[in-house]
Write an enzyme that holds these catalytic residues in place. Structure first.
Site, PDB file in Angstrom:
ATOM      1  N   HIS A   1       0.834  -1.212   0.000  1.00 46.72           N
ATOM      2  CA  HIS A   1       0.000   0.000   0.000  1.00 46.72           C
ATOM      3  C   HIS A   1       0.863   1.253   0.000  1.00 46.72           C
ATOM      4  O   HIS A   1       2.075   1.202   0.227  1.00 46.72           O
ATOM      5  CB  HIS A   1      -0.911   0.025   1.240  1.00 46.72           C
ATOM      6  CG  HIS A   1      -0.160   0.141   2.536  1.00 46.72           C
ATOM      7  ND1 HIS A   1       0.545  -0.902   3.089  1.00 46.72           N
ATOM      8  CD2 HIS A   1       0.005   1.193   3.378  1.00 46.72           C
ATOM      9  CE1 HIS A   1       1.101  -0.520   4.217  1.00 46.72           C
ATOM     10  NE2 HIS A   1       0.806   0.759   4.420  1.00 46.72           N
TER      11      HIS A   1
ATOM     12  N   ASP B   1       0.530   4.898   2.058  1.00 51.65           N
ATOM     13  CA  ASP B   1      -0.237   5.324   3.228  1.00 51.65           C
ATOM     14  C   ASP B   1      -1.364   6.308   2.887  1.00 51.65           C
ATOM     15  O   ASP B   1      -1.154   7.297   2.174  1.00 51.65           O
ATOM     16  CB  ASP B   1       0.683   5.984   4.259  1.00 51.65           C
ATOM     17  CG  ASP B   1       1.599   4.970   4.924  1.00 51.65           C
ATOM     18  OD1 ASP B   1       1.213   3.794   5.029  1.00 51.65           O
ATOM     19  OD2 ASP B   1       2.716   5.362   5.323  1.00 51.65           O
TER      20      ASP B   1
ATOM     21  N   HIS C   1       4.751   0.037   0.136  1.00 52.75           N
ATOM     22  CA  HIS C   1       5.463  -0.789   1.108  1.00 52.75           C
ATOM     23  C   HIS C   1       4.536  -1.819   1.731  1.00 52.75           C
ATOM     24  O   HIS C   1       3.303  -1.696   1.647  1.00 52.75           O
ATOM     25  CB  HIS C   1       6.088   0.091   2.194  1.00 52.75           C
ATOM     26  CG  HIS C   1       5.088   0.860   2.996  1.00 52.75           C
ATOM     27  ND1 HIS C   1       4.466   1.996   2.530  1.00 52.75           N
ATOM     28  CD2 HIS C   1       4.571   0.646   4.225  1.00 52.75           C
ATOM     29  CE1 HIS C   1       3.633   2.447   3.442  1.00 52.75           C
ATOM     30  NE2 HIS C   1       3.665   1.653   4.483  1.00 52.75           N
TER      31      HIS C   1
ATOM     32  N   ARG D   1       6.084   5.541  14.786  1.00 53.52           N
ATOM     33  CA  ARG D   1       5.837   6.051  13.430  1.00 53.52           C
ATOM     34  C   ARG D   1       5.283   7.475  13.457  1.00 53.52           C
ATOM     35  O   ARG D   1       4.343   7.765  14.187  1.00 53.52           O
ATOM     36  CB  ARG D   1       4.838   5.145  12.710  1.00 53.52           C
ATOM     37  CG  ARG D   1       4.629   5.580  11.264  1.00 53.52           C
ATOM     38  CD  ARG D   1       3.810   4.622  10.494  1.00 53.52           C
ATOM     39  NE  ARG D   1       2.400   4.744  10.826  1.00 53.52           N
ATOM     40  CZ  ARG D   1       1.445   3.963  10.334  1.00 53.52           C
ATOM     41  NH1 ARG D   1       1.758   2.994   9.506  1.00 53.52           N
ATOM     42  NH2 ARG D   1       0.201   4.139  10.671  1.00 53.52           N
TER      43      ARG D   1
HETATM   44  C1  SIN Z   1       3.310   0.480   7.911  1.00 52.47           C
HETATM   45  O1  SIN Z   1       3.352   1.614   8.351  1.00 52.47           O
HETATM   46  O2  SIN Z   1       2.714   0.216   6.879  1.00 52.47           O
HETATM   47  C2  SIN Z   1       4.007  -0.626   8.683  1.00 52.47           C
HETATM   48  C3  SIN Z   1       5.415  -0.770   8.281  1.00 52.47           C
HETATM   49  C4  SIN Z   1       6.137  -1.728   9.214  1.00 52.47           C
HETATM   50  O3  SIN Z   1       5.712  -1.904  10.362  1.00 52.47           O
HETATM   51  O4  SIN Z   1       7.136  -2.296   8.810  1.00 52.47           O
END
Ligand code: SIN
Length: 279
Positions: A103, A105, A254, A270
């Protein structure tokens, strides 16, 4: 400061920078250039506080809040979402299984974020080998590799992104659904700094393509989504505690690899920075 490209078509390590210290404008500009150029950049061996992570993220754009932050943020720092499989007193401390499908974000919003910063605090491992990698696919390289005839079909077209269609570990609430009605974005985005064209299609979020019958659109979305994540376009990041990694939501997609479970602990902080309407 040194920029060390990975062997993949995207990604670079930035060495010689301590993110717990103030970055002068020249150093910051060099980091931002590398970020725009490589799509993913990472700094090893960092030790930063929540406030330092927020301040660093803010230099790239205003902090973006998302649905996870409303449920799991660092106490006193609502800007930081906790991603973790750790439970305390039987309660989850963070979002478990975030982002396990490919995806970009918050593509379901009218102004998707510019990018995201992830700070690795605990990394799961087995026999000393890291688990819980994150994969990144270059939407720019995937676009470049498309045949010209396909580029002509896609250019100028819009796709519908529908939050309600998300097949995610965390089901959205009705209030979240109401706040995020379907939106349309160009299937081919142009990166605002580099001018590179990037394919903007996700299997789970795109539900229609303007001017196309639904069966044909569904088949094309699936084909493009598969194309985008071919091994030639992917960089797989093996985390180390102390990594600060950031990705550009226009240039890359990602997904998190969910190959670990307790007692293997994963803890990430994050932050996300606001972006512009895709063009
Ligand atoms: C994400 O923010 O999509 C998760 C990425 C991760 O935890 O590696």
């Amino acid at each position: 400061m040194k920029v060390i490209p990975t062997a993949a078509v995207l990604g670079a390590e930035i060495a010689g920078v301590d993110l717990s210290r103030h970055l002068d404008d020249i150093t910051f500009a060099a980091i931002e250039r590398a970020y725009d150029e490589y799509g993913v950049i990472f700094f090893r061996g960092q030790s930063i506080t929540p406030a330092q992570q927020v301040a660093f993220t803010r230099r790239f754009g205003e902090i973006e809040f998302n649905i996870f932050g409303e449920r799991w943020s660092v106490p006193g720092n609502p800007e930081i979402v906790v991603l973790s499989n750790i439970t305390e007193g039987g309660r989850p401390t963070g979002v478990r299984r975030a982002g396990e499908n490919w995806h970009s974000d918050m593509c379901y919003t009218a102004r998707p974020p510019r990018g995201t910063v992830l700070y690795a605090i605990e990394v799961p491992e087995l026999h000393g080998l890291p688990l819980g990698d994150t994969e990144f696919a270059s939407a720019a390289a995937a676009w470049d590799a498309l045949p010209d005839a396909m580029k002509r079909i896609l250019e100028g077209r819009q796709a519908t992104f529908d939050f309600r269609e998300r097949k995610r570990a965390l089901a959205p609430t009705q209030a979240e659904i109401d706040r995020n009605p379907p939106v349309r974005h160009p299937i081919v985005r142009t990166h605002p700094s580099t001018g590179r064209k990037c394919l903007y299609v996700m299997r789970d979020d795109c539900t229609a393509i303007e001017g196309m019958e639904s069966d044909a659109a569904e088949a094309l979305i699936a084909a493009l989504a598969d194309h985008l994540v071919k091994p030639a376009f992917v960089y797989r990041h093996q985390w180390r505690p102390g990594d600060v990694l950031m990705w550009d939501n226009c240039t890359v997609q990602h997904r998190a690899i969910q190959d670990y479970d307790m007692p293997q602990r994963r803890l990430m902080h994050r932050t996300t920075m606001g972006g512009a309407v895709p063009a």
